[in-house]
Design a protein around this motif. Structure first.
Motif, mmCIF file in Angstrom:
data_model
loop_
_atom_site.group_PDB
_atom_site.id
_atom_site.type_symbol
_atom_site.label_atom_id
_atom_site.label_comp_id
_atom_site.label_asym_id
_atom_site.label_seq_id
_atom_site.Cartn_x
_atom_site.Cartn_y
_atom_site.Cartn_z
ATOM 1 N N TYR A 267 5.014 7.211 -0.437
ATOM 2 C CA TYR A 267 5.154 6.712 0.925
ATOM 3 C C TYR A 267 4.602 5.295 0.978
ATOM 4 O O TYR A 267 3.448 5.067 0.626
ATOM 5 C CB TYR A 267 4.358 7.575 1.916
ATOM 6 C CG TYR A 267 4.784 9.017 1.942
ATOM 7 C CD1 TYR A 267 5.786 9.439 2.800
ATOM 8 C CD2 TYR A 267 4.180 9.953 1.109
ATOM 9 C CE1 TYR A 267 6.178 10.771 2.839
ATOM 10 C CE2 TYR A 267 4.554 11.280 1.136
ATOM 11 C CZ TYR A 267 5.557 11.691 1.999
ATOM 12 O OH TYR A 267 5.937 13.017 2.031
ATOM 13 N N ARG A 268 5.416 4.355 1.405
ATOM 14 C CA ARG A 268 4.958 2.991 1.619
ATOM 15 C C ARG A 268 4.358 2.941 3.015
ATOM 16 O O ARG A 268 5.017 3.303 3.992
ATOM 17 C CB ARG A 268 6.134 2.029 1.506
ATOM 18 C CG ARG A 268 5.733 0.627 1.165
ATOM 19 C CD ARG A 268 6.953 -0.237 0.981
ATOM 20 N NE ARG A 268 7.442 -0.125 -0.374
ATOM 21 C CZ ARG A 268 8.084 -1.093 -1.008
ATOM 22 N NH1 ARG A 268 8.344 -2.226 -0.396
ATOM 23 N NH2 ARG A 268 8.488 -0.930 -2.237
ATOM 24 N N VAL A 269 3.111 2.501 3.114
ATOM 25 C CA VAL A 269 2.436 2.431 4.416
ATOM 26 C C VAL A 269 2.165 0.969 4.748
ATOM 27 O O VAL A 269 2.078 0.124 3.855
ATOM 28 C CB VAL A 269 1.130 3.263 4.423
ATOM 29 C CG1 VAL A 269 1.432 4.738 4.220
ATOM 30 C CG2 VAL A 269 0.148 2.776 3.385
ATOM 31 N N PRO A 270 2.032 0.647 6.033
ATOM 32 C CA PRO A 270 1.796 -0.747 6.409
ATOM 33 C C PRO A 270 0.515 -1.300 5.782
ATOM 34 O O PRO A 270 -0.490 -0.586 5.672
ATOM 35 C CB PRO A 270 1.663 -0.689 7.936
ATOM 36 C CG PRO A 270 2.386 0.556 8.333
ATOM 37 C CD PRO A 270 2.174 1.519 7.204
ATOM 38 N N LYS A 271 0.580 -2.556 5.387
ATOM 39 C CA LYS A 271 -0.584 -3.218 4.796
ATOM 40 C C LYS A 271 -1.763 -3.138 5.763
ATOM 41 O O LYS A 271 -1.605 -3.357 6.953
ATOM 42 C CB LYS A 271 -0.254 -4.670 4.479
ATOM 43 C CG LYS A 271 -1.346 -5.368 3.713
ATOM 44 C CD LYS A 271 -0.909 -6.731 3.244
ATOM 45 C CE LYS A 271 -2.094 -7.404 2.611
ATOM 46 N NZ LYS A 271 -1.947 -7.751 1.272
ATOM 47 N N VAL B 133 -8.070 3.909 8.070
ATOM 48 C CA VAL B 133 -7.877 5.353 7.957
ATOM 49 C C VAL B 133 -8.959 6.105 8.732
ATOM 50 O O VAL B 133 -10.121 5.690 8.776
ATOM 51 C CB VAL B 133 -7.854 5.795 6.468
ATOM 52 C CG1 VAL B 133 -9.198 5.607 5.806
ATOM 53 C CG2 VAL B 133 -7.403 7.237 6.342
ATOM 54 N N GLU C 53 0.846 -1.184 0.000
ATOM 55 C CA GLU C 53 0.000 0.000 0.000
ATOM 56 C C GLU C 53 0.883 1.236 0.000
ATOM 57 O O GLU C 53 1.870 1.315 0.738
ATOM 58 C CB GLU C 53 -0.925 -0.004 1.219
ATOM 59 C CG GLU C 53 -1.936 -1.131 1.171
ATOM 60 C CD GLU C 53 -2.902 -1.142 2.334
ATOM 61 O OE1 GLU C 53 -3.723 -2.052 2.356
ATOM 62 O OE2 GLU C 53 -2.834 -0.257 3.218
ATOM 63 N N LEU C 54 0.510 2.198 -0.838
ATOM 64 C CA LEU C 54 1.301 3.410 -1.018
ATOM 65 C C LEU C 54 0.423 4.638 -0.995
ATOM 66 O O LEU C 54 -0.736 4.596 -1.412
ATOM 67 C CB LEU C 54 2.007 3.403 -2.377
ATOM 68 C CG LEU C 54 2.791 2.190 -2.796
ATOM 69 C CD1 LEU C 54 3.124 2.286 -4.274
ATOM 70 C CD2 LEU C 54 4.057 2.093 -1.971
ATOM 71 N N LEU C 55 1.003 5.743 -0.545
ATOM 72 C CA LEU C 55 0.438 7.059 -0.778
ATOM 73 C C LEU C 55 1.354 7.730 -1.783
ATOM 74 O O LEU C 55 2.571 7.784 -1.584
ATOM 75 C CB LEU C 55 0.419 7.893 0.498
ATOM 76 C CG LEU C 55 -0.663 7.608 1.506
ATOM 77 C CD1 LEU C 55 -0.504 8.516 2.721
ATOM 78 C CD2 LEU C 55 -2.044 7.793 0.900
ATOM 79 N N SER D 268 -3.440 -0.310 6.204
ATOM 80 C CA SER D 268 -3.589 1.093 6.609
ATOM 81 C C SER D 268 -4.823 1.742 5.993
ATOM 82 O O SER D 268 -5.489 2.559 6.631
ATOM 83 C CB SER D 268 -2.350 1.904 6.223
ATOM 84 O OG SER D 268 -1.227 1.486 6.962
ATOM 85 N N PHE D 269 -5.127 1.402 4.757
ATOM 86 C CA PHE D 269 -6.270 2.037 4.096
ATOM 87 C C PHE D 269 -7.593 1.619 4.726
ATOM 88 O O PHE D 269 -8.567 2.351 4.678
ATOM 89 C CB PHE D 269 -6.266 1.737 2.600
ATOM 90 C CG PHE D 269 -5.077 2.309 1.861
ATOM 91 C CD1 PHE D 269 -4.406 3.422 2.323
ATOM 92 C CD2 PHE D 269 -4.632 1.714 0.700
ATOM 93 C CE1 PHE D 269 -3.313 3.947 1.651
ATOM 94 C CE2 PHE D 269 -3.542 2.228 0.010
ATOM 95 C CZ PHE D 269 -2.886 3.353 0.489
ATOM 96 N N GLU E 43 -4.172 6.891 -3.134
ATOM 97 C CA GLU E 43 -3.920 5.668 -2.393
ATOM 98 C C GLU E 43 -3.802 4.562 -3.430
ATOM 99 O O GLU E 43 -4.683 4.405 -4.278
ATOM 100 C CB GLU E 43 -5.066 5.366 -1.432
ATOM 101 C CG GLU E 43 -5.173 6.356 -0.293
ATOM 102 C CD GLU E 43 -6.351 6.090 0.626
ATOM 103 O OE1 GLU E 43 -6.411 6.757 1.668
ATOM 104 O OE2 GLU E 43 -7.203 5.232 0.313
#
Length: 96
Positions: free
Chosen positions: A69-73, A79, A2-4, A75-76, A40
């Motif tokens: 930005y790589r976010v932890p799996k 939110v 997952e990325l922003l 995260s979406f 996202e």
């Protein structure tokens, strides 16, 4: 993963406005727009490399800024939103 992905493309010239449209259209093919210049994205490592290569070919490195930005799996799914913002369905089935 997952990325922003965020971008700031200079639009003081017609060429810059064209780059902005091209970056936005490209990102729409990879993720969900959550703000005007924020996406996202759920993708593979290979997809990310392809996306970054395509963006690199569009932007002007002296004027434009892209941040990933790589976010932890997961995260979406967790939110927190305020105002009119709503969580988006990244894991929903795609119906054609």
């Amino acid at each position: 993963m997952e990325l922003l992905l965020t971008y700031d493309v200079s639009t003081v010239t017609p060429e810059g406005k064209n780059r902005l449209r091209r970056v936005a259209k490209l990102c729409e093919g990879y993720g969900l727009r959550v703000q005007k210049s924020v996406f996202e994205i759920v993708c593979t490592d290979a997809d990310l490399l392809t996306l970054l290569d395509k963006i690199q070919r569009i932007i002007d490195g002296a004027e434009d800024s892209i941040r990933v930005y790589r976010v932890p799996k997961g995260s979406f799914r967790t939110v927190k939103t305020l105002g009119i913002a709503e969580p988006l369905p990244h894991d929903d089935a795609l119906i054609l």
